[in-house]
Design a protein around this motif. Structure first.
Motif, PDB file in Angstrom:
ATOM      1  N   PRO A 283      25.433  46.950  37.567  1.00 21.35           N
ATOM      2  CA  PRO A 283      25.294  45.549  37.978  1.00 21.35           C
ATOM      3  C   PRO A 283      25.535  44.603  36.793  1.00 21.35           C
ATOM      4  N   ASP A 284      26.234  43.507  37.068  1.00 19.34           N
ATOM      5  CA  ASP A 284      26.609  42.481  36.092  1.00 19.34           C
ATOM      6  C   ASP A 284      27.585  42.963  35.024  1.00 19.34           C
ATOM      7  N   GLU A 285      28.130  44.140  35.167  1.00 15.84           N
ATOM      8  CA  GLU A 285      29.103  44.665  34.209  1.00 15.84           C
ATOM      9  C   GLU A 285      30.512  44.391  34.728  1.00 15.84           C
ATOM     10  N   THR A 286      31.442  44.170  33.803  1.00 17.87           N
ATOM     11  CA  THR A 286      32.845  43.952  34.135  1.00 17.87           C
ATOM     12  C   THR A 286      33.682  44.947  33.343  1.00 17.87           C
ATOM     13  N   VAL A 287      34.655  45.569  34.018  1.00 20.72           N
ATOM     14  CA  VAL A 287      35.573  46.486  33.345  1.00 20.72           C
ATOM     15  C   VAL A 287      37.005  46.097  33.674  1.00 20.72           C
ATOM     16  N   LYS A 288      37.938  46.491  32.790  1.00 21.66           N
ATOM     17  CA  LYS A 288      39.359  46.203  33.000  1.00 21.66           C
ATOM     18  C   LYS A 288      40.144  47.506  33.025  1.00 21.66           C
ATOM     19  N   TYR A 289      41.160  47.540  33.871  1.00 23.08           N
ATOM     20  CA  TYR A 289      42.057  48.682  33.975  1.00 23.08           C
ATOM     21  C   TYR A 289      43.491  48.172  33.952  1.00 23.08           C
ATOM     22  N   GLU A 290      44.346  48.870  33.237  1.00 18.70           N
ATOM     23  CA  GLU A 290      45.764  48.526  33.166  1.00 18.70           C
ATOM     24  C   GLU A 290      46.537  49.531  34.015  1.00 18.70           C
ATOM     25  N   THR A 291      47.365  49.018  34.922  1.00 14.31           N
ATOM     26  CA  THR A 291      48.208  49.874  35.759  1.00 14.31           C
ATOM     27  C   THR A 291      49.606  49.276  35.818  1.00 14.31           C
ATOM     28  N   MET A 292      50.524  49.985  36.489  1.00 14.33           N
ATOM     29  CA  MET A 292      51.890  49.513  36.639  1.00 14.33           C
ATOM     30  C   MET A 292      52.377  49.886  38.030  1.00 14.33           C
ATOM     31  N   THR A 293      53.121  48.977  38.670  1.00 12.90           N
ATOM     32  CA  THR A 293      53.629  49.276  40.007  1.00 12.90           C
ATOM     33  C   THR A 293      54.640  50.417  39.954  1.00 12.90           C
ATOM     34  N   GLY A 294      54.665  51.193  41.035  1.00 11.14           N
ATOM     35  CA  GLY A 294      55.574  52.329  41.135  1.00 11.14           C
ATOM     36  C   GLY A 294      56.918  51.927  41.718  1.00 11.14           C
ATOM     37  N   MET A 295      57.720  52.916  42.067  1.00 17.44           N
ATOM     38  CA  MET A 295      59.059  52.694  42.591  1.00 17.44           C
ATOM     39  C   MET A 295      59.049  51.885  43.883  1.00 17.44           C
ATOM     40  N   ASP A 296      57.960  51.964  44.663  1.00 20.54           N
ATOM     41  CA  ASP A 296      57.857  51.192  45.906  1.00 20.54           C
ATOM     42  C   ASP A 296      57.224  49.822  45.675  1.00 20.54           C
ATOM     43  N   GLY A 297      57.021  49.446  44.407  1.00 18.12           N
ATOM     44  CA  GLY A 297      56.470  48.143  44.079  1.00 18.12           C
ATOM     45  C   GLY A 297      54.961  48.038  44.227  1.00 18.12           C
ATOM     46  N   THR A 298      54.284  49.164  44.508  1.00 15.25           N
ATOM     47  CA  THR A 298      52.841  49.097  44.741  1.00 15.25           C
ATOM     48  C   THR A 298      52.045  49.875  43.698  1.00 15.25           C
ATOM     49  N   VAL A 299      50.785  49.476  43.582  1.00 11.66           N
ATOM     50  CA  VAL A 299      49.765  50.207  42.841  1.00 11.66           C
ATOM     51  C   VAL A 299      48.465  49.943  43.596  1.00 11.66           C
ATOM     52  N   THR A 300      47.618  50.963  43.688  1.00 11.45           N
ATOM     53  CA  THR A 300      46.390  50.863  44.472  1.00 11.45           C
ATOM     54  C   THR A 300      45.201  51.297  43.634  1.00 11.45           C
ATOM     55  N   LEU A 301      44.074  50.587  43.783  1.00  5.78           N
ATOM     56  CA  LEU A 301      42.819  50.974  43.147  1.00  5.78           C
ATOM     57  C   LEU A 301      41.851  51.365  44.256  1.00  5.78           C
ATOM     58  N   LEU A 302      41.102  52.444  44.060  1.00  6.67           N
ATOM     59  CA  LEU A 302      40.152  52.944  45.054  1.00  6.67           C
ATOM     60  C   LEU A 302      38.732  52.783  44.521  1.00  6.67           C
ATOM     61  N   LEU A 303      37.907  52.002  45.255  1.00  3.26           N
ATOM     62  CA  LEU A 303      36.521  51.735  44.874  1.00  3.26           C
ATOM     63  C   LEU A 303      35.565  52.331  45.891  1.00  3.26           C
ATOM     64  N   ASN A 304      34.285  52.479  45.502  1.00  4.02           N
ATOM     65  CA  ASN A 304      33.270  53.039  46.384  1.00  4.02           C
ATOM     66  C   ASN A 304      31.900  52.500  45.957  1.00  4.02           C
ATOM     67  N   ALA A 305      30.926  52.577  46.872  1.00  3.61           N
ATOM     68  CA  ALA A 305      29.537  52.217  46.567  1.00  3.61           C
ATOM     69  C   ALA A 305      28.625  53.001  47.502  1.00  3.61           C
ATOM     70  N   THR A 306      27.464  53.428  46.995  1.00 10.45           N
ATOM     71  CA  THR A 306      26.524  54.217  47.797  1.00 10.45           C
ATOM     72  C   THR A 306      25.309  53.410  48.234  1.00 10.45           C
ATOM     73  N   ALA A 307      25.246  52.142  47.828  1.00 11.47           N
ATOM     74  CA  ALA A 307      24.137  51.253  48.214  1.00 11.47           C
ATOM     75  C   ALA A 307      24.695  49.854  48.388  1.00 11.47           C
TER      76      ALA A 307
ATOM     77  N   ALA B 128      33.620  41.657  42.567  1.00 13.69           N
ATOM     78  CA  ALA B 128      34.626  40.593  42.529  1.00 13.69           C
ATOM     79  C   ALA B 128      35.797  41.126  41.719  1.00 13.69           C
ATOM     80  N   LEU B 129      37.006  40.923  42.226  1.00 14.88           N
ATOM     81  CA  LEU B 129      38.205  41.397  41.546  1.00 14.88           C
ATOM     82  C   LEU B 129      39.017  40.215  41.052  1.00 14.88           C
ATOM     83  N   LYS B 130      39.499  40.333  39.830  1.00 13.19           N
ATOM     84  CA  LYS B 130      40.443  39.361  39.300  1.00 13.19           C
ATOM     85  C   LYS B 130      41.607  40.174  38.784  1.00 13.19           C
TER      86      LYS B 130
END
Length: 186
Positions: free
Chosen positions: A132-156, A161-163
């Motif tokens: 909680p209240d923590e922010t992390v950054k990830y660097e990715t790059m789009t693939g040949m189809d122009g997409t990149v996907t991030l998968l999130l989860n929560a158990t409670a 918020a995404l920027k």
């Protein structure tokens, strides 16, 4: 019949290549040169054109919490939320090789889990926990189809918020708003 094969795997801003006519041998009279497009090399992203738009595609903004025992492993659990991003040129063609920075802030009171990113059908495990209240950054790059996907989860019950930023600036979702996700307990 003689076939002329030209392959250009260049990353130019407008995805054009110049070929010197002097480097192509002359054909005998009556023989027509036929060009056969070659598939781009999988390891080298090739752009369709300059990036015009990078958008978060359709995302569920509310989700039930995960019932899974391993929230950092992809399991098709109900709490898993996929956030796909698509980069396109001015004609709507996908653009590969666009750097996308994900900033995920846990705005709730329980952990948010980042499971993986996916490009060209290949998942890269991240398996991170955002407190909680923590922010992390990830660097990715789009693939040949122009997409990149991030998968999130929560158990409670919690929220994130995404920027996202790309070469075109801040990335918005299709409704042109900031992206947030709320996990709701049963």
């Amino acid at each position: 019949m003689r076939h002329l094969m030209l392959t250009a795997a260049l990353m130019l801003p407008t995805a054009t290549a110049q070929i010197s006519v002097a480097s192509i041998p002359a054909l005998p009279p009556g023989v027509v040169a036929q060009t056969t497009p070659a598939a781009p090399a999988a390891a080298i992203p090739v752009q369709a054109g300059p990036v015009a738009r990078v958008e978060i595609q359709d995302v569920e903004i509310t989700s039930p919490v995960s019932a899974g025992a391993t929230p950092t492993v992809a399991s098709d659990d109900v709490g898993e939320v996929m956030i796909p991003v698509l980069a396109t040129d001015k004609d709507g063609n996908p653009v590969a090789g666009v750097a996308v920075t994900w900033e995920v802030k846990n705005t709730g009171k329980a952990p948010v889990y980042v499971i993986s990113s996916m490009v060209d059908g290949t998942a890269t495990a991240i398996a991170a926990t955002i407190a909680p209240d923590e922010t992390v950054k990830y660097e990715t790059m789009t693939g040949m189809d122009g997409t990149v996907t991030l998968l999130l989860n929560a158990t409670a019950s919690t929220a994130a918020a995404l920027k996202l930023t790309a070469s075109t600036g801040e990335v918005k979702n299709l409704r042109d708003a900031a992206q947030t996700i709320d996990w709701i307990g049963q």
